[in-house]
Scaffold this motif. Structure first.
Motif, PDB file in Angstrom:
ATOM      1  N   PHE A   1       0.841  -1.196   0.000  1.00 27.73           N
ATOM      2  CA  PHE A   1       0.000   0.000   0.000  1.00 27.73           C
ATOM      3  C   PHE A   1       0.880   1.251   0.000  1.00 27.73           C
ATOM      4  O   PHE A   1       1.913   1.296   0.669  1.00 27.73           O
ATOM      5  N   GLN A   2       0.434   2.271  -0.710  1.00 32.70           N
ATOM      6  CA  GLN A   2       1.162   3.534  -0.778  1.00 32.70           C
ATOM      7  C   GLN A   2       0.533   4.553   0.172  1.00 32.70           C
ATOM      8  O   GLN A   2      -0.552   4.328   0.725  1.00 32.70           O
ATOM      9  N   ASP A   3       1.215   5.685   0.352  1.00 31.00           N
ATOM     10  CA  ASP A   3       0.673   6.759   1.189  1.00 31.00           C
ATOM     11  C   ASP A   3      -0.723   7.149   0.729  1.00 31.00           C
ATOM     12  O   ASP A   3      -1.003   7.224  -0.477  1.00 31.00           O
ATOM     13  N   ARG A   4      -1.580   7.402   1.697  1.00 32.73           N
ATOM     14  CA  ARG A   4      -2.906   7.947   1.380  1.00 32.73           C
ATOM     15  C   ARG A   4      -2.713   9.442   1.119  1.00 32.73           C
ATOM     16  O   ARG A   4      -2.306  10.177   2.023  1.00 32.73           O
ATOM     17  N   LYS A   5      -2.998   9.890  -0.071  1.00 27.83           N
ATOM     18  CA  LYS A   5      -2.718  11.291  -0.426  1.00 27.83           C
ATOM     19  C   LYS A   5      -3.777  12.249   0.118  1.00 27.83           C
ATOM     20  O   LYS A   5      -3.471  13.382   0.470  1.00 27.83           O
ATOM     21  N   ALA A   6      -5.012  11.789   0.172  1.00 27.99           N
ATOM     22  CA  ALA A   6      -6.082  12.669   0.657  1.00 27.99           C
ATOM     23  C   ALA A   6      -7.058  11.854   1.507  1.00 27.99           C
ATOM     24  O   ALA A   6      -8.179  11.581   1.094  1.00 27.99           O
ATOM     25  N   PRO A   7      -6.629  11.428   2.700  1.00 26.71           N
ATOM     26  CA  PRO A   7      -7.519  10.645   3.555  1.00 26.71           C
ATOM     27  C   PRO A   7      -8.753  11.445   3.947  1.00 26.71           C
ATOM     28  O   PRO A   7      -8.701  12.664   4.067  1.00 26.71           O
ATOM     29  N   PHE A   8      -9.849  10.725   4.126  1.00 23.94           N
ATOM     30  CA  PHE A   8     -11.106  11.411   4.416  1.00 23.94           C
ATOM     31  C   PHE A   8     -11.062  12.092   5.779  1.00 23.94           C
ATOM     32  O   PHE A   8     -10.380  11.653   6.692  1.00 23.94           O
ATOM     33  N   GLN A   9     -11.807  13.172   5.874  1.00 22.55           N
ATOM     34  CA  GLN A   9     -11.968  13.873   7.138  1.00 22.55           C
ATOM     35  C   GLN A   9     -13.199  13.328   7.858  1.00 22.55           C
ATOM     36  O   GLN A   9     -14.250  13.141   7.239  1.00 22.55           O
ATOM     37  N   GLN A  10     -13.049  13.075   9.144  1.00 20.05           N
ATOM     38  CA  GLN A  10     -14.163  12.551   9.918  1.00 20.05           C
ATOM     39  C   GLN A  10     -15.198  13.649  10.144  1.00 20.05           C
ATOM     40  O   GLN A  10     -14.937  14.645  10.817  1.00 20.05           O
ATOM     41  N   ASN A  11     -16.357  13.510   9.536  1.00 18.45           N
ATOM     42  CA  ASN A  11     -17.421  14.497   9.669  1.00 18.45           C
ATOM     43  C   ASN A  11     -18.224  14.258  10.941  1.00 18.45           C
ATOM     44  O   ASN A  11     -18.355  13.123  11.404  1.00 18.45           O
ATOM     45  N   GLU A  12     -18.759  15.320  11.489  1.00 26.11           N
ATOM     46  CA  GLU A  12     -19.627  15.169  12.652  1.00 26.11           C
ATOM     47  C   GLU A  12     -20.929  14.507  12.241  1.00 26.11           C
ATOM     48  O   GLU A  12     -21.440  14.724  11.145  1.00 26.11           O
ATOM     49  N   LEU A  13     -21.455  13.689  13.136  1.00 27.95           N
ATOM     50  CA  LEU A  13     -22.729  13.034  12.852  1.00 27.95           C
ATOM     51  C   LEU A  13     -23.846  14.070  12.840  1.00 27.95           C
ATOM     52  O   LEU A  13     -23.884  14.959  13.696  1.00 27.95           O
ATOM     53  N   PRO A  14     -24.777  13.958  11.883  1.00 29.06           N
ATOM     54  CA  PRO A  14     -25.921  14.874  11.897  1.00 29.06           C
ATOM     55  C   PRO A  14     -26.834  14.576  13.084  1.00 29.06           C
ATOM     56  O   PRO A  14     -26.771  13.493  13.674  1.00 29.06           O
ATOM     57  N   LYS A  15     -27.653  15.533  13.429  1.00 30.28           N
ATOM     58  CA  LYS A  15     -28.584  15.367  14.540  1.00 30.28           C
ATOM     59  C   LYS A  15     -29.711  14.411  14.156  1.00 30.28           C
ATOM     60  O   LYS A  15     -30.183  14.408  13.021  1.00 30.28           O
ATOM     61  N   ILE A  16     -30.120  13.585  15.117  1.00 30.18           N
ATOM     62  CA  ILE A  16     -31.268  12.706  14.900  1.00 30.18           C
ATOM     63  C   ILE A  16     -32.528  13.563  14.813  1.00 30.18           C
ATOM     64  O   ILE A  16     -32.823  14.345  15.716  1.00 30.18           O
ATOM     65  N   GLN A  17     -33.275  13.419  13.717  1.00 33.72           N
ATOM     66  CA  GLN A  17     -34.496  14.197  13.514  1.00 33.72           C
ATOM     67  C   GLN A  17     -35.622  13.278  13.063  1.00 33.72           C
ATOM     68  O   GLN A  17     -35.845  13.078  11.864  1.00 33.72           O
ATOM     69  N   PRO A  18     -36.336  12.683  14.029  1.00 34.92           N
ATOM     70  CA  PRO A  18     -37.416  11.751  13.690  1.00 34.92           C
ATOM     71  C   PRO A  18     -38.518  12.429  12.883  1.00 34.92           C
ATOM     72  O   PRO A  18     -38.807  13.619  13.063  1.00 34.92           O
ATOM     73  N   THR A  19     -39.131  11.656  11.999  1.00 33.01           N
ATOM     74  CA  THR A  19     -40.259  12.172  11.214  1.00 33.01           C
ATOM     75  C   THR A  19     -41.609  11.745  11.786  1.00 33.01           C
ATOM     76  O   THR A  19     -42.631  12.353  11.487  1.00 33.01           O
ATOM     77  N   GLU A  20     -41.604  10.686  12.613  1.00 29.75           N
ATOM     78  CA  GLU A  20     -42.853  10.188  13.204  1.00 29.75           C
ATOM     79  C   GLU A  20     -42.600   9.791  14.647  1.00 29.75           C
ATOM     80  O   GLU A  20     -41.520   9.318  14.995  1.00 29.75           O
ATOM     81  N   SER A  21     -43.638   9.976  15.493  1.00 28.08           N
ATOM     82  CA  SER A  21     -43.541   9.525  16.881  1.00 28.08           C
ATOM     83  C   SER A  21     -44.177   8.153  17.076  1.00 28.08           C
ATOM     84  O   SER A  21     -43.801   7.410  17.995  1.00 28.08           O
ATOM     85  N   TYR A  22     -45.146   7.812  16.202  1.00 30.67           N
ATOM     86  CA  TYR A  22     -45.789   6.484  16.284  1.00 30.67           C
ATOM     87  C   TYR A  22     -46.159   6.020  14.884  1.00 30.67           C
ATOM     88  O   TYR A  22     -46.752   6.778  14.109  1.00 30.67           O
ATOM     89  N   VAL A  23     -45.788   4.799  14.580  1.00 29.00           N
ATOM     90  CA  VAL A  23     -46.108   4.208  13.273  1.00 29.00           C
ATOM     91  C   VAL A  23     -46.612   2.791  13.497  1.00 29.00           C
ATOM     92  O   VAL A  23     -45.982   2.005  14.217  1.00 29.00           O
ATOM     93  N   HIS A  24     -47.748   2.463  12.877  1.00 23.31           N
ATOM     94  CA  HIS A  24     -48.289   1.101  12.933  1.00 23.31           C
ATOM     95  C   HIS A  24     -48.438   0.608  11.497  1.00 23.31           C
ATOM     96  O   HIS A  24     -49.179   1.187  10.709  1.00 23.31           O
ATOM     97  N   GLU A  25     -47.714  -0.453  11.166  1.00 29.36           N
ATOM     98  CA  GLU A  25     -47.811  -1.049   9.836  1.00 29.36           C
ATOM     99  C   GLU A  25     -48.223  -2.513   9.971  1.00 29.36           C
ATOM    100  O   GLU A  25     -48.060  -3.124  11.030  1.00 29.36           O
ATOM    101  N   LYS A  26     -48.768  -3.056   8.882  1.00 30.75           N
ATOM    102  CA  LYS A  26     -49.283  -4.428   8.916  1.00 30.75           C
ATOM    103  C   LYS A  26     -48.730  -5.254   7.772  1.00 30.75           C
ATOM    104  O   LYS A  26     -48.501  -4.754   6.681  1.00 30.75           O
ATOM    105  N   GLN A  27     -48.499  -6.535   8.087  1.00 31.13           N
ATOM    106  CA  GLN A  27     -48.089  -7.513   7.082  1.00 31.13           C
ATOM    107  C   GLN A  27     -48.742  -8.842   7.419  1.00 31.13           C
ATOM    108  O   GLN A  27     -49.325  -9.006   8.491  1.00 31.13           O
ATOM    109  N   GLU A  28     -48.621  -9.804   6.497  1.00 33.23           N
ATOM    110  CA  GLU A  28     -49.100 -11.149   6.768  1.00 33.23           C
ATOM    111  C   GLU A  28     -48.129 -11.821   7.719  1.00 33.23           C
ATOM    112  O   GLU A  28     -47.049 -12.273   7.337  1.00 33.23           O
TER     113      GLU A  28
END
Length: 422
Positions: A222-249
């Motif tokens: 392996f050779q030198d990593r020329k442009a290693p990725f920068q660790q980004n901050e995690l985005p904030k958790i933003q729920p879209t629903e507080s309660y969900v009821h789904e059905k299947q067989e």
């Protein structure tokens, strides 16, 4: 625990010489930012690299060669941690010390080189028929989640709890992302991985560390990593629903609940949250198991897990549909009881003992040692079992109460059968 040597920029070899095992274990981890499209590409890539290369072009020829190497095990996989996606190459082989005439290790290192650096190309790209075959295998793997209702319910909970967030992105990507892969796009992904990913190479066994490092530098150029990725901050958790009821067989209902907590893996309170989760629902002596399942018989199973990378606590339970309100109430009551300090000395001591035993058991295997060190090294570069045992021993009931009070219920997801009992 491990000796670390940087052999190129952002390419590290971690060695541990021990006579604890009769095998030598390798684990190579390629890390880069987690993205849906690349996750799919990299997962298909692991299948292609495992089953075909220029020297052993078919799965059968690869298996035969591994058998010739005294049953050496070699496999590739993908996983995620936080907002990173990781490609893994794991190898376990016999130690030449235990063979009368053996140079197996040299052949294994040569095979690792072949798998990573000598792909089965035609005109500079992966073969179309091989890519198509492995795409189908990954597509079936992703599709299988729909047949395992607990995994499906957890996937759906994350969809509403943390949309477009690393917590809800599969390490395998999505079916549309898999279907969009071409031999050219997969070749580009392979080349980026070899040239750009941050790489950790782990070795555990009865080895001469200096010689092993020299041999790995030759086998894995392996050779030198020329442009290693920068660790980004995690985005904030933003729920879209507080309660969900789904059905299947289906027959048994799946009740999954997601909580946020402002305590992450790198925080000082992480050991406290480990203890909290163990008492809440992590073990058979936990409040969820003993009260919701055993005492009240409201669930076929009921447990919790703590996702420290994302600051999430999950409760998973299997229930009869008519019990959903009562089961949800009972789960809430267990958290409320902990918030009030209703924690016994036995619950606290049992949880600490379980964590300690789990850690010791993990360290009984070479693979476990690699994974524990890979997880904890960013917190404690000189990781020692005794250090973490002391952290757990220091946790008090008051600490657990503080953790319980910080949980916030975000999303309840309930998957039930099509026909509900009246």
């Amino acid at each position: 625990m491990f000796k670390t040597t940087e052999i190129a920029k952002d390419v590290y070899i971690h060695t541990r010489s021990t006579d604890q095992f009769k095998t030598i274990n390798f684990s190579i981890k390629f890390r880069r930012p987690l993205q849906v499209e690349e996750a799919a590409e990299r997962t298909v890539l692991t299948n292609v690299l495992q089953h075909s290369n220029a020297k052993y072009p078919s799965p059968a020829s690869m298996r035969m060669h591994l058998d010739d190497l005294y049953g050496t095990v070699l496999y590739l996989d993908t996983t995620k941690k936080g907002n990173e996606h990781t490609v893994l190459l794991n190898v376990e082989t016999v130690n030449d010390h235990y063979l009368q005439h053996g140079d197996v290790l040299d052949h294994v290192l040569e095979l690792m080189n072949t798998v990573l650096f000598d792909p089965n190309f035609v005109n500079g790209e992966f073969k179309e028929n091989i890519v198509a075959r492995e795409k189908e295998m990954v597509r079936e793997r992703i599709q299988s989640i729909f047949d395992e209702k607990s995994r499906y319910a957890q996937n759906r909970l994350n969809h509403f709890l943390a949309p477009d967030h690393p917590a809800s992105i599969s390490a395998n990507g999505t079916i549309p992302a898999v279907e969009a892969i071409t031999p050219q796009s997969l070749t580009n992904t392979y080349q980026r991985m070899i040239a750009e990913d941050v790489i950790d190479i782990y070795v555990v066994g009865d080895i001469d560390e200096e010689k092993m490092i020299a041999d790995l530098k030759t086998a894995l150029p392996f050779q030198d990593r020329k442009a290693p990725f920068q660790q980004n901050e995690l985005p904030k958790i933003q729920p879209t629903e507080s309660y969900v009821h789904e059905k299947q067989e289906m027959k048994q209902g799946k009740l999954h609940i997601g909580f946020t907590v402002p305590v992450f893996f790198t925080d000082a309170d992480f050991p406290k949250m480990q203890i909290f989760n163990g008492i809440f629902g992590g073990y058979p002596h936990s409040k969820l198991f003993m009260n919701v399942r055993e005492k009240e018989s409201m669930a076929y199973y009921c447990s919790s897990s703590y996702s420290a990378q994302y600051g999430l606590v999950y409760v998973m339970s299997g229930i009869d549909t008519e019990n959903v309100k009562k089961a949800t109430q009972l789960i809430d009551e267990q958290l409320e009881a902990m918030s009030r300090g209703e924690i016994t000395d036995l619950e606290l001591s049992q949880t600490k003992a379980m964590l300690q035993n789990q850690l010791k058991e993990a360290l009984d295997s070479a693979r476990g040692q690699i994974e524990i060190y890979d997880q904890y090294k960013e917190l404690d570069p000189v990781f020692k079992v005794e250090h973490w045992q002391e952290k757990w021993k220091a946790v008090t009931k008051e600490d657990i109460v503080d953790m319980a009070k910080q949980l916030h219920k975000e999303t309840v997801y309930f998957l039930s059968g099509m026909e509900e009992k009246k």
